[in-house]
Design an enzyme around this catalytic site. Structure first.
Site, PDB file in Angstrom:
ATOM      1  CB  ALA A  55     -16.211  12.239  13.384  1.00 32.91           C
ATOM      2  CG  ASP A  71     -15.060  14.427   3.227  1.00 27.86           C
ATOM      3  OD1 ASP A  71     -14.585  14.088   4.321  1.00 27.86           O
ATOM      4  OD2 ASP A  71     -15.928  13.740   2.626  1.00 27.86           O
ATOM      5  CG  ASP A 103     -12.230   7.066   6.648  1.00 28.56           C
ATOM      6  OD1 ASP A 103     -11.350   6.977   5.784  1.00 28.56           O
ATOM      7  OD2 ASP A 103     -13.438   7.142   6.370  1.00 28.56           O
ATOM      8  CD  GLU A 118      -4.799   1.733   0.615  1.00 28.43           C
ATOM      9  OE1 GLU A 118      -5.250   2.456  -0.291  1.00 28.43           O
ATOM     10  OE2 GLU A 118      -4.799   0.507   0.586  1.00 28.43           O
ATOM     11  CB  CYS A 140       9.614   6.633  12.548  1.00 27.15           C
ATOM     12  SG  CYS A 140      10.633   7.626  11.484  1.00 27.15           S
ATOM     13  CB  CYS A 191     -17.022   3.519  13.256  1.00 26.58           C
ATOM     14  SG  CYS A 191     -15.782   4.734  13.664  1.00 26.58           S
TER      15      CYS A 191
END
Lengths: 98, 342
Positions: free
Chosen positions: B35, B56, B126, B129, B170, B184
């Protein structure tokens, strides 16, 4: 005497969807205790079982991260604005690792 | 330069003709073309950013179309990888833009190579990690990057300039555990918040690329489009005070992490994601031949779909795989080991 606490959306299901809450307290720790009394369950999302602030949640007092002030003992006074900002991942995946 | 194409943007004094020339010479990477990433790609392409690397690991599905503005019904029907679908659409939007689609998992092996030859890194991921990995690589190589995330009607964004502003570690010292942040699937998501967060990220990128450094917002921005609230917390004092492993001690724990093939349950999709293997490129045709006697195989240009016993495995050339029909990670791993076997 009131301190403005801004509640981010992920925590608003605890606060009947209110985004700003006015409380009176002397420190951030007292503020969280009051918040918990008013909205039970909310501070479990913010504090470790030993009471320390979780390390992926930040609380800012007038724009300063309380980690670099006096932590939960950081003083608040009338007119202070407190923001709670939890890290959010977004997306449709839940992170469940094995 | 085609002045007519960019005339309205050139009229905007802060960009002007010299800014437009800089944009056309600029290189950006979008990590995650879901998105947020698709919205960033659309805006950067129209603005005339000369080179876009689009990364992606997933393919387009029907449930993406409500919020992932680069994709259409037929992309979902064809299961086109998102990076490829983005690149094809950009080719139709603005031929000045050169794209490099990368259909792969981002990991510690490829992240540095992906970011070192670009001017800015945009976060469309999303998960934390990958973000901490991006943070490590960007701090190490001094690349600016722009964090963004959205859930429900709520979004967060922050611009990181290594050595100048605080970095992600930080500000958020630790990765949130699974249950603590709504995803979501529990909170849902609406497109307007995606476009709002992506717009702030892209505006920051345009400022960085055209040299309007003093105009960067310099904080964490929280926005809620349903409540119509917009709030910025300044981070001016954070960097000097944080004892950050990445930007103070230059210890890059996420880059140094040894590769362990990980499995991840994709909630709401009844699926498990198995991560890729880093620098491999599988011969999908050969694997398709091997699997044919065992089940139903569909070989496409960028991926292979294998259906067996009610499970559906979608395998990509870098070895990453989405296994539908289960949320049991151990079972998914064993299916992967049995059929893909790498």
């Amino acid at each position: 005497m009131s301190v403005t606490v801004r509640i981010p959306q992920p925590l608003r299901r605890f606060t009947e969807n209110r985004d700003v809450i006015e409380l009176s307290a002397g420190t951030v720790g007292e503020l969280l205790e009051q918040l918990e009394r008013q909205y039970p369950g909310i501070t479990e999302r913010l504090r470790e079982p030993d009471g320390q602030l979780r390390r992926f949640v930040n609380i800012y007092v007038d724009g300063e991260d309380i980690r670099f002030l006096s932590g939960l003992a950081t003083e608040v006074r009338d007119g202070t604005e407190v923001s709670i900002i939890p890290a959010i991942a977004g997306g449709s995946e839940s992170v469940l690792r094995c | 330069m085609n002045r007519e194409k960019y005339s309205r943007q050139i009229l905007f004094r802060e960009i002007g003709e010299s800014g437009q020339e800089r944009l056309l010479r600029s290189r950006a990477i979008i990590i995650g073309c879901g998105a947020l990433g698709a919205a960033q790609a659309e805006m950067l392409a129209r603005a005339g950013v000369g080179f876009l690397r689009l990364v992606d690991r997933d393919f387009v599905e029907e449930s993406n179309l409500q919020r992932q503005i680069m994709f259409e019904e037929r992309d979902a029907a064809e299961r086109l990888p998102k990076a490829i679908a983005c690149a094809r659409r950009i080719a139709r939007i603005n031929a000045d833009v050169q794209t490099e689609p990368v259909v792969a998992d981002v990991n510690y092996k490829n992240i540095e190579r992906l970011i070192t030859d670009v001017d800015v890194v945009l976060d469309g991921t999303d998960n934390f990690e990958t973000r901490y990995l991006i943070n490590d690589a960007c701090v190490k190589h001094g690349k600016p990057w722009i964090y963004g995330a959205a859930v429900g009607s709520y979004g967060l964004t922050m611009t990181i300039r290594p050595g100048v502003t605080p970095c992600l570690r930080c500000v958020f010292e630790k990765i949130p555990p699974p249950a603590s942040s709504p995803t979501c699937d529990t909170a849902g998501i609406i497109l307007p918040v995606i476009l709002t967060v992506a717009s702030i990220q892209v505006t920051e990128a345009l400022k960085l690329l055209t040299g309007s450094i003093e105009k960067l917002h310099g904080g964490v921005i929280q926005v809620d489009v349903w409540e119509t609230s917009f709030h910025r917390v300044s981070l001016q004092k954070v960097r000097e005070r944080a004892d950050c492993p990445a930007c103070r001690h230059r210890r890059f724990e996420f880059l140094e992490a040894s590769l362990r093939q990980s499995a991840l349950t994709l909630c709401g999709r009844n699926a498990v994601h198995i991560s890729g293997l880093g620098d491999v490129s599988l011969d999908l045709r050969e694997i398709a031949e091997r699997l044919k006697p065992l089940g139903e195989v569909t070989l496409k240009e960028f991926l292979l779909v294998f259906r067996v016993n009610g499970y559906e495995l979608t395998l990509f050339p870098d070895g990453h795989c989405i296994i539908k029909g289960t949320e049991d990670m151990a079972l998914a791993r064993s299916l992967y080991a049995r059929y893909i076997g790498i």
